[in-house]
Design a protein around this motif. Structure first.
Motif, PDB file in Angstrom:
ATOM      1  N   GLY A  89       0.791  -1.229   0.000  1.00 34.33           N
ATOM      2  CA  GLY A  89       0.000   0.000   0.000  1.00 34.33           C
ATOM      3  C   GLY A  89       0.815   1.266   0.000  1.00 34.33           C
ATOM      4  O   GLY A  89       0.270   2.346  -0.249  1.00 34.33           O
ATOM      5  N   ASP A  90       2.135   1.169   0.281  1.00 34.93           N
ATOM      6  CA  ASP A  90       2.985   2.361   0.248  1.00 34.93           C
ATOM      7  C   ASP A  90       3.153   2.868  -1.174  1.00 34.93           C
ATOM      8  O   ASP A  90       3.281   2.073  -2.123  1.00 34.93           O
ATOM      9  CB  ASP A  90       4.363   2.060   0.837  1.00 34.93           C
ATOM     10  CG  ASP A  90       4.350   1.985   2.351  1.00 34.93           C
ATOM     11  OD1 ASP A  90       3.366   2.432   2.967  1.00 34.93           O
ATOM     12  OD2 ASP A  90       5.345   1.474   2.913  1.00 34.93           O
ATOM     13  N   ARG A  91       3.184   4.193  -1.325  1.00 34.14           N
ATOM     14  CA  ARG A  91       3.472   4.789  -2.635  1.00 34.14           C
ATOM     15  C   ARG A  91       4.979   4.844  -2.834  1.00 34.14           C
ATOM     16  O   ARG A  91       5.732   5.263  -1.948  1.00 34.14           O
ATOM     17  CB  ARG A  91       2.885   6.187  -2.730  1.00 34.14           C
ATOM     18  CG  ARG A  91       3.207   6.906  -4.057  1.00 34.14           C
ATOM     19  CD  ARG A  91       2.467   8.220  -4.158  1.00 34.14           C
ATOM     20  NE  ARG A  91       1.043   7.959  -4.240  1.00 34.14           N
ATOM     21  CZ  ARG A  91       0.104   8.691  -3.616  1.00 34.14           C
ATOM     22  NH1 ARG A  91       0.462   9.718  -2.859  1.00 34.14           N
ATOM     23  NH2 ARG A  91      -1.164   8.395  -3.753  1.00 34.14           N
ATOM     24  N   VAL A  92       5.429   4.434  -4.030  1.00 27.77           N
ATOM     25  CA  VAL A  92       6.856   4.474  -4.334  1.00 27.77           C
ATOM     26  C   VAL A  92       7.060   4.973  -5.761  1.00 27.77           C
ATOM     27  O   VAL A  92       6.193   4.830  -6.621  1.00 27.77           O
ATOM     28  CB  VAL A  92       7.526   3.081  -4.186  1.00 27.77           C
ATOM     29  CG1 VAL A  92       7.383   2.556  -2.765  1.00 27.77           C
ATOM     30  CG2 VAL A  92       6.968   2.085  -5.185  1.00 27.77           C
ATOM     31  N   GLY A  93       8.220   5.582  -5.992  1.00 28.45           N
ATOM     32  CA  GLY A  93       8.675   5.910  -7.331  1.00 28.45           C
ATOM     33  C   GLY A  93       9.751   4.912  -7.729  1.00 28.45           C
ATOM     34  O   GLY A  93      10.600   4.549  -6.912  1.00 28.45           O
ATOM     35  N   VAL A  94       9.709   4.464  -8.972  1.00 35.93           N
ATOM     36  CA  VAL A  94      10.602   3.394  -9.434  1.00 35.93           C
ATOM     37  C   VAL A  94      11.589   3.944 -10.451  1.00 35.93           C
ATOM     38  O   VAL A  94      11.189   4.535 -11.465  1.00 35.93           O
ATOM     39  CB  VAL A  94       9.798   2.243 -10.066  1.00 35.93           C
ATOM     40  CG1 VAL A  94      10.728   1.145 -10.570  1.00 35.93           C
ATOM     41  CG2 VAL A  94       8.801   1.667  -9.063  1.00 35.93           C
ATOM     42  N   PHE A  95      12.881   3.767 -10.179  1.00 33.32           N
ATOM     43  CA  PHE A  95      13.895   4.155 -11.160  1.00 33.32           C
ATOM     44  C   PHE A  95      13.965   3.073 -12.236  1.00 33.32           C
ATOM     45  O   PHE A  95      14.056   1.886 -11.914  1.00 33.32           O
ATOM     46  CB  PHE A  95      15.257   4.323 -10.489  1.00 33.32           C
ATOM     47  CG  PHE A  95      16.298   4.906 -11.404  1.00 33.32           C
ATOM     48  CD1 PHE A  95      16.199   6.216 -11.820  1.00 33.32           C
ATOM     49  CD2 PHE A  95      17.359   4.144 -11.852  1.00 33.32           C
ATOM     50  CE1 PHE A  95      17.145   6.769 -12.682  1.00 33.32           C
ATOM     51  CE2 PHE A  95      18.299   4.677 -12.718  1.00 33.32           C
ATOM     52  CZ  PHE A  95      18.196   5.997 -13.119  1.00 33.32           C
ATOM     53  N   PRO A  96      13.906   3.452 -13.524  1.00 34.60           N
ATOM     54  CA  PRO A  96      13.734   2.431 -14.563  1.00 34.60           C
ATOM     55  C   PRO A  96      14.951   1.574 -14.846  1.00 34.60           C
ATOM     56  O   PRO A  96      14.806   0.426 -15.299  1.00 34.60           O
ATOM     57  CB  PRO A  96      13.355   3.256 -15.803  1.00 34.60           C
ATOM     58  CG  PRO A  96      13.917   4.613 -15.537  1.00 34.60           C
ATOM     59  CD  PRO A  96      13.827   4.818 -14.057  1.00 34.60           C
ATOM     60  N   ALA A  97      16.167   2.076 -14.617  1.00 38.50           N
ATOM     61  CA  ALA A  97      17.369   1.347 -15.027  1.00 38.50           C
ATOM     62  C   ALA A  97      17.959   0.553 -13.865  1.00 38.50           C
ATOM     63  O   ALA A  97      17.771   0.899 -12.701  1.00 38.50           O
ATOM     64  CB  ALA A  97      18.408   2.310 -15.576  1.00 38.50           C
ATOM     65  N   LEU A  98      18.698  -0.498 -14.204  1.00 44.42           N
ATOM     66  CA  LEU A  98      19.307  -1.333 -13.180  1.00 44.42           C
ATOM     67  C   LEU A  98      20.581  -1.962 -13.711  1.00 44.42           C
ATOM     68  O   LEU A  98      20.607  -2.513 -14.813  1.00 44.42           O
ATOM     69  CB  LEU A  98      18.348  -2.437 -12.739  1.00 44.42           C
ATOM     70  CG  LEU A  98      18.836  -3.319 -11.601  1.00 44.42           C
ATOM     71  CD1 LEU A  98      18.884  -2.514 -10.312  1.00 44.42           C
ATOM     72  CD2 LEU A  98      17.937  -4.531 -11.425  1.00 44.42           C
ATOM     73  N   SER A  99      21.657  -1.845 -12.934  1.00 49.14           N
ATOM     74  CA  SER A  99      22.927  -2.494 -13.270  1.00 49.14           C
ATOM     75  C   SER A  99      23.340  -3.359 -12.089  1.00 49.14           C
ATOM     76  O   SER A  99      22.720  -3.315 -11.022  1.00 49.14           O
ATOM     77  CB  SER A  99      24.002  -1.440 -13.573  1.00 49.14           C
ATOM     78  OG  SER A  99      24.126  -0.542 -12.484  1.00 49.14           O
ATOM     79  N   CYS A 100      24.423  -4.127 -12.263  1.00 55.90           N
ATOM     80  CA  CYS A 100      24.773  -5.099 -11.227  1.00 55.90           C
ATOM     81  C   CYS A 100      25.425  -4.463 -10.007  1.00 55.90           C
ATOM     82  O   CYS A 100      25.333  -4.980  -8.900  1.00 55.90           O
ATOM     83  CB  CYS A 100      25.685  -6.179 -11.816  1.00 55.90           C
ATOM     84  SG  CYS A 100      27.399  -5.647 -12.095  1.00 55.90           S
ATOM     85  N   GLY A 101      26.132  -3.330 -10.185  1.00 58.74           N
ATOM     86  CA  GLY A 101      26.795  -2.672  -9.071  1.00 58.74           C
ATOM     87  C   GLY A 101      28.074  -3.335  -8.609  1.00 58.74           C
ATOM     88  O   GLY A 101      28.668  -2.923  -7.615  1.00 58.74           O
ATOM     89  N   ARG A 102      28.549  -4.347  -9.336  1.00 52.32           N
ATOM     90  CA  ARG A 102      29.722  -5.107  -8.901  1.00 52.32           C
ATOM     91  C   ARG A 102      30.828  -5.179  -9.940  1.00 52.32           C
ATOM     92  O   ARG A 102      31.989  -5.392  -9.604  1.00 52.32           O
ATOM     93  CB  ARG A 102      29.316  -6.540  -8.539  1.00 52.32           C
ATOM     94  CG  ARG A 102      28.285  -6.638  -7.438  1.00 52.32           C
ATOM     95  CD  ARG A 102      27.965  -8.102  -7.125  1.00 52.32           C
ATOM     96  NE  ARG A 102      27.499  -8.827  -8.310  1.00 52.32           N
ATOM     97  CZ  ARG A 102      26.239  -8.842  -8.714  1.00 52.32           C
ATOM     98  NH1 ARG A 102      25.309  -8.173  -8.049  1.00 52.32           N
ATOM     99  NH2 ARG A 102      25.886  -9.520  -9.794  1.00 52.32           N
ATOM    100  N   CYS A 103      30.473  -5.013 -11.215  1.00 55.05           N
ATOM    101  CA  CYS A 103      31.445  -5.259 -12.286  1.00 55.05           C
ATOM    102  C   CYS A 103      32.412  -4.075 -12.448  1.00 55.05           C
ATOM    103  O   CYS A 103      32.284  -3.036 -11.789  1.00 55.05           O
ATOM    104  CB  CYS A 103      30.717  -5.529 -13.598  1.00 55.05           C
ATOM    105  SG  CYS A 103      29.895  -4.060 -14.280  1.00 55.05           S
TER     106      CYS A 103
END
Length: 377
Positions: A89-103
């Protein structure tokens, strides 16, 4: 989880948009399902619709400026990206892009956009006729199937929260433009990104901002968001006269310390080069898709004038930081954010919205400032 979702699917280049139904998925570990309240539409969506982004194949589910309420949480997902508890039920905004954060690209070069393990961004994944299906915001539900999706809880109204993604892009442009307290700035284009660039430039301490574009409703809002002067393309269609009008508005015949280009045409880029003062910066955001080439003289247009020209691709490196910064600016308030979304259209009118954003910029007899798809309408 049980239930059915509906999505507006673009079937082909500039083709029909069909409303299709899908079973709601049960989120896996680290995943979630969002009931979309509002999804902003930007020029990139209109360009994709016209087939100008080769990486997107049809049929396609577009929409990457996404805000909604959490409908289901997968195992292990208890907090947003800032570590704040999140519940159904919480309202959230979603960032569209995603990377692994490790490479290497993510951690050493600071180029998450080049991550070899980067998954398709929400609103850009394709085609839409195979799982995971609900990957864009022009739908009643978003299936955040990428574990680690960046999202933030917010109490902002949807029409303000939906500005978080375009503002993050504008913040990237302002940073790349090297704005300092007291800078003079020209913003070319007053679509959503241009309006957010005006806001970002004012937040960064610009002393004078001139916004260039149209129609009048957008220019009025640019002034309310921080532009000191505006120049209407419709009133000054001749580039030479327009250049004079812009310099008069700046109060400086030398041009601007920084030009932020959001108009999205090669011609506007060429015009922007001529508006920068010697030693200044042109930060180009608008040509996000291939619109063609222009003549360019490296000596006369660049070296002789000691210019810096920088490309600004989306929210860029450190994009998660900018997305969070955008939220803090919006939550601080003090600007008429509620006026930016001028039209909220239902899923059934997605094609009409895409056509309007590609030219005409009018829906229901009113000038478009920013379009958004409201799946609840």
């Amino acid at each position: 989880m049980s239930g059915t979702a509906r999505a507006a699917i673009v079937t082909s280049v500039a083709g029909d948009v069909q409303i299709r139904s899908y079973d709601l998925p049960a989120p896996g570990p680290g995943e979630f399902v969002l009931e979309v309240e509002l999804c902003g539409m930007c020029g990139t969506d209109a360009h994709i619709y016209r087939g100008r982004l080769a990486s997107v194949r049809f049929p396609a589910l577009l929409g990457h400026e996404i805000v909604g309420r959490v409908a289901a949480l997968g195992d292990g997902l208890t907090a947003d990206h800032a570590g704040r508890l999140v519940r159904i039920g919480d309202r959230v905004g979603v960032f569209p892009a995603l990377s692994c954060g490790r490479c290497y690209e993510c951690t050493v070069r600071g180029r998450p956009g080049n991550c070899p393990d980067r998954r398709p961004s929400y609103g850009f994944a394709s085609p839409a006729d195979r799982p995971p299906y609900l990957t864009g915001g022009f739908a009643t539900h978003l299936y955040a199937s990428n574990a680690g999706t960046v999202f933030y809880r917010t109490d902002l109204p949807p029409a303000t929260a939906v500005l978080q993604e375009p503002l993050s892009v504008a913040l990237h442009g302002v940073e790349r433009a090297g704005l300092r307290i007291g800078s003079t700035v020209v913003v070319q284009g007053v679509g959503a990104i241009g309006l957010m660039a005006v806001l970002a430039a004012r937040t960064a301490g610009a002393a004078r901002i001139v916004a260039v574009g149209g129609p009048a409703a957008r220019l009025e809002l640019a002034a309310a968001l921080g532009a000191d002067e505006t120049v209407d393309l419709g009133r000054v269609p001749d580039p030479a006269r327009r250049g004079r009008a812009i310099r008069d508005a700046l109060g400086d015949d030398r041009g601007a310390d920084a030009v932020i280009g959001t108009a999205g045409s090669p011609e506007s880029f060429a015009e922007g080069v001529g508006l920068v003062a010697d030693g200044g910066v042109l930060a180009e955001l608008g040509n996000f898709t291939d619109r063609g080439a222009i003549p360019f003289n490296p000596y006369a247009d660049l070296l002789k004038r000691d210019l810096t020209i920088t490309g600004v691709y989306g929210a860029g490196p450190d994009m998660q930081r900018r997305y969070h910064t955008a939220l803090t600016i919006l939550e601080r308030g003090g600007a008429p954010f509620d006026r930016v979304v001028s039209h909220r259209l239902p899923l059934s009118r997605t094609r009409q919205a895409l056509e309007a954003l590609g030219g005409g910029y009018s829906v229901d007899g009113r000038d478009v400032v920013k379009l958004a798809i409201d799946p609840t309408a």
